[in-house]
Design a protein around this motif. Structure first.
Motif, mmCIF file in Angstrom:
data_model
loop_
_atom_site.group_PDB
_atom_site.id
_atom_site.type_symbol
_atom_site.label_atom_id
_atom_site.label_comp_id
_atom_site.label_asym_id
_atom_site.label_seq_id
_atom_site.Cartn_x
_atom_site.Cartn_y
_atom_site.Cartn_z
ATOM 1 N N ALA A 89 87.191 8.172 -39.468
ATOM 2 C CA ALA A 89 86.075 8.090 -40.422
ATOM 3 C C ALA A 89 86.590 7.692 -41.806
ATOM 4 O O ALA A 89 85.987 6.849 -42.491
ATOM 5 C CB ALA A 89 85.344 9.423 -40.478
ATOM 6 N N GLU A 90 87.742 8.279 -42.191
ATOM 7 C CA GLU A 90 88.297 7.928 -43.511
ATOM 8 C C GLU A 90 88.705 6.463 -43.559
ATOM 9 O O GLU A 90 88.610 5.813 -44.593
ATOM 10 C CB GLU A 90 89.500 8.826 -43.822
ATOM 11 C CG GLU A 90 89.062 10.177 -44.359
ATOM 12 C CD GLU A 90 90.173 11.226 -44.327
ATOM 13 O OE1 GLU A 90 91.356 10.835 -44.236
ATOM 14 O OE2 GLU A 90 89.837 12.421 -44.372
ATOM 15 N N THR A 111 92.907 9.996 -26.822
ATOM 16 C CA THR A 111 92.375 8.796 -27.480
ATOM 17 C C THR A 111 91.078 8.361 -26.803
ATOM 18 O O THR A 111 90.125 7.940 -27.465
ATOM 19 C CB THR A 111 93.420 7.652 -27.413
ATOM 20 O OG1 THR A 111 94.667 8.146 -27.880
ATOM 21 C CG2 THR A 111 92.981 6.459 -28.236
ATOM 22 N N GLY A 112 91.045 8.472 -25.481
ATOM 23 C CA GLY A 112 89.821 8.112 -24.755
ATOM 24 C C GLY A 112 88.656 8.992 -25.172
ATOM 25 O O GLY A 112 87.536 8.504 -25.380
ATOM 26 N N PHE A 113 88.918 10.284 -25.343
ATOM 27 C CA PHE A 113 87.838 11.200 -25.743
ATOM 28 C C PHE A 113 87.396 10.898 -27.179
ATOM 29 O O PHE A 113 86.193 10.919 -27.495
ATOM 30 C CB PHE A 113 88.299 12.650 -25.598
ATOM 31 C CG PHE A 113 87.215 13.650 -25.856
ATOM 32 C CD1 PHE A 113 85.989 13.567 -25.199
ATOM 33 C CD2 PHE A 113 87.395 14.668 -26.770
ATOM 34 C CE1 PHE A 113 84.970 14.483 -25.447
ATOM 35 C CE2 PHE A 113 86.389 15.592 -27.020
ATOM 36 C CZ PHE A 113 85.174 15.500 -26.359
ATOM 37 N N ALA A 114 88.362 10.582 -28.053
ATOM 38 C CA ALA A 114 87.995 10.208 -29.430
ATOM 39 C C ALA A 114 87.168 8.924 -29.418
ATOM 40 O O ALA A 114 86.156 8.815 -30.131
ATOM 41 C CB ALA A 114 89.260 10.034 -30.275
ATOM 42 N N ALA A 116 85.280 7.829 -27.037
ATOM 43 C CA ALA A 116 83.975 8.095 -26.429
ATOM 44 C C ALA A 116 83.021 8.764 -27.405
ATOM 45 O O ALA A 116 81.803 8.571 -27.330
ATOM 46 C CB ALA A 116 84.148 8.994 -25.199
ATOM 47 N N THR A 117 83.560 9.522 -28.356
ATOM 48 C CA THR A 117 82.708 10.381 -29.183
ATOM 49 C C THR A 117 82.607 9.931 -30.630
ATOM 50 O O THR A 117 81.583 10.177 -31.268
ATOM 51 C CB THR A 117 83.229 11.832 -29.142
ATOM 52 O OG1 THR A 117 84.632 11.831 -29.386
ATOM 53 C CG2 THR A 117 82.957 12.465 -27.788
ATOM 54 N N TYR A 118 83.644 9.308 -31.184
ATOM 55 C CA TYR A 118 83.558 8.853 -32.579
ATOM 56 C C TYR A 118 82.449 7.805 -32.672
ATOM 57 O O TYR A 118 82.448 6.812 -31.937
ATOM 58 C CB TYR A 118 84.904 8.267 -33.031
ATOM 59 C CG TYR A 118 84.826 7.651 -34.407
ATOM 60 C CD1 TYR A 118 84.674 8.441 -35.535
ATOM 61 C CD2 TYR A 118 84.854 6.267 -34.568
ATOM 62 C CE1 TYR A 118 84.554 7.871 -36.799
ATOM 63 C CE2 TYR A 118 84.745 5.690 -35.818
ATOM 64 C CZ TYR A 118 84.589 6.506 -36.935
ATOM 65 O OH TYR A 118 84.462 5.938 -38.184
ATOM 66 N N MET A 119 81.463 8.044 -33.509
ATOM 67 C CA MET A 119 80.294 7.158 -33.658
ATOM 68 C C MET A 119 79.594 6.914 -32.320
ATOM 69 O O MET A 119 79.030 5.864 -32.091
ATOM 70 C CB MET A 119 80.681 5.818 -34.286
ATOM 71 C CG MET A 119 81.090 5.963 -35.729
ATOM 72 S SD MET A 119 80.968 4.405 -36.584
ATOM 73 C CE MET A 119 81.245 4.946 -38.256
ATOM 74 N N ARG A 120 79.698 7.864 -31.427
ATOM 75 C CA ARG A 120 79.133 7.796 -30.063
ATOM 76 C C ARG A 120 79.698 6.620 -29.257
ATOM 77 O O ARG A 120 79.039 6.116 -28.346
ATOM 78 C CB ARG A 120 77.603 7.714 -30.091
ATOM 79 C CG ARG A 120 76.966 8.904 -30.767
ATOM 80 C CD ARG A 120 75.513 9.055 -30.373
ATOM 81 N NE ARG A 120 74.908 10.149 -31.096
ATOM 82 C CZ ARG A 120 74.257 10.013 -32.251
ATOM 83 N NH1 ARG A 120 74.118 8.825 -32.796
ATOM 84 N NH2 ARG A 120 73.738 11.059 -32.846
#
Ligand code: GLY
Length: 352
Positions: A89-90, A111-114, A116-120
């Motif tokens: 995000a930063e 990394t895959g989970f990030a 999948a979830t960062y900004m959907r």
């Protein structure tokens, strides 16, 4: 180079071949819309390959930065995950941009989970650098972090945009890390390819690495395309994993995943032989292969402890848990078992 196309909820290619690490940028440019990328890697892999990966990305026109986490399963946790997504995000990463997972299973899952979830959901490219990640965790879209209650308990199904396996990266890793991956390769043979078991006995895996990775990825493709969301046949990929996850957790993750899977496969196969569900030659070949590839066969944890920890397994449905049980040479089957019988399975598989 070999290419295996995966037709899941997202379609993508898995490329396997030497030198692919240096093609990362050019190939990423074909699948990502944006030109910002963060390469997530760990403290073991960063000194070996991060600069090459960044150089390849930048040469292809990306603004790319590295994000290095401490090596080890402890990094697959909520704190590391939140630090990572806050960092994205930063950096103002957008949905068009992408994350590159450069490393083994921990890096790939986190990394895959990030992604999948960062900004959907942002772009995701898997660049596995261990055998285990090449044949299993980088393909098929399972992403997760661990919770204090158990491994992989918080995650998402999220297929990557692309997978690049460069077998040269595997060659430079310690033998213990290679052995770890061999457990997953042997698992594929036990699930559905007796010829693979034979070839691993006859020829060392180091002398047939590309072909072996390709064969395992093909088998994984066949399972994932038929059951992407793990409601049926995909559970076969968990051969040995029920007790393996218990062993990993009981050891505080000091016992690596592949070693735990090796012990778990021995335990379940020996129990199946003793219960008259599997011929003795399956156990003999499994034992010979695990020994050949320097994998452990036993654990000191009690059958009761293994069964108790397994009760938090994601595959548990009420009072039943589905075990994967070898039933013939190069063949295994799903077998629902009452949780009350789990300790008996763990006990029956003890070396007499
Ligand atoms: N690692 C097991 C699976 O991908 O289903």
């Amino acid at each position: 180079m070999r290419t295996i196309h995966i037709a899941a909820s997202r379609e993508y290619d898995v490329h396997i071949g030497p030198g692919l690490l240096d093609e990362l940028g050019a190939r990423a440019a074909q699948v990502l819309r944006g030109r910002n990328a963060v390469i997530v890697t760990d403290s073991n892999v960063a000194p070996l390959y991060l600069d090459r990966a960044l150089a390849s990305m930048r040469a292809a026109g990306f603004t790319a930065e590295g994000y290095v986490i401490p090596a080890g399963e402890a990094s697959k946790c909520g704190t590391t995950y939140l630090n990572l997504v806050n960092d994205l995000a930063e950096r103002r990463l957008t949905r068009a941009d992408g994350l590159i997972a450069l490393g083994g299973g921990v890096v790939g899952d986190l990394t895959g989970f990030a992604a999948a979830t960062y900004m959907r959901g942002v772009g995701l490219i898997q660049v596995p650098t261990t055998l285990l990640a090449c044949v299993d965790s980088s393909v098929g879209g399972k992403t997760a972090i661990d919770l204090p209650a158990g491994k992989n308990l918080c995650g998402a199904f999220y297929q990557p945009w692309l997978v690049l396996c460069d077998p040269e990266t595997i060659g430079s890793l310690p033998d213990s890390v290679l052995s770890d991956g061999c457990a997953e390769v042997i698992k594929y043979g036990m699930l559905g390819d007796g010829k693979l078991l034979h070839s691993l006995l006859d020829t060392h895996i180091k002398d047939q690495m590309e072909a072996v990775i390709a064969r395992c990825v093909e088998m994984k493709r066949d399972v994932v395309e038929g059951d992407e969301f793990d409601t049926g046949r995909r559970q076969l990929l968990n051969l040995g994993h029920t007790f393996a996850h218990s062993i990993e957790k009981l050891s505080g993750y000091a016992i690596p995943h592949g070693s735990a899977v090796a012990i778990g496969m021995m335990r379940i196969t020996r129990a199946a032989v003793r219960k008259g569900l599997c011929p003795q030659d399956c156990l003999d070949v499994l034992q010979a292969l695990l020994k050949k590839y320097n994998l452990p066969l036993e654990t000191q944890y009690s059958p009761e402890a293994l069964a108790d920890v397994a009760l938090s397994d994601k595959k548990r449905k009420g009072d039943t848990l589905t075990l994967v049980v070898p039933c013939a040479y190069g063949e295994s089957a799903l077998r629902p078992v009452p949780v009350a019988e789990l300790a008996d399975w763990a006990r029956s598989g003890l070396d007499a």
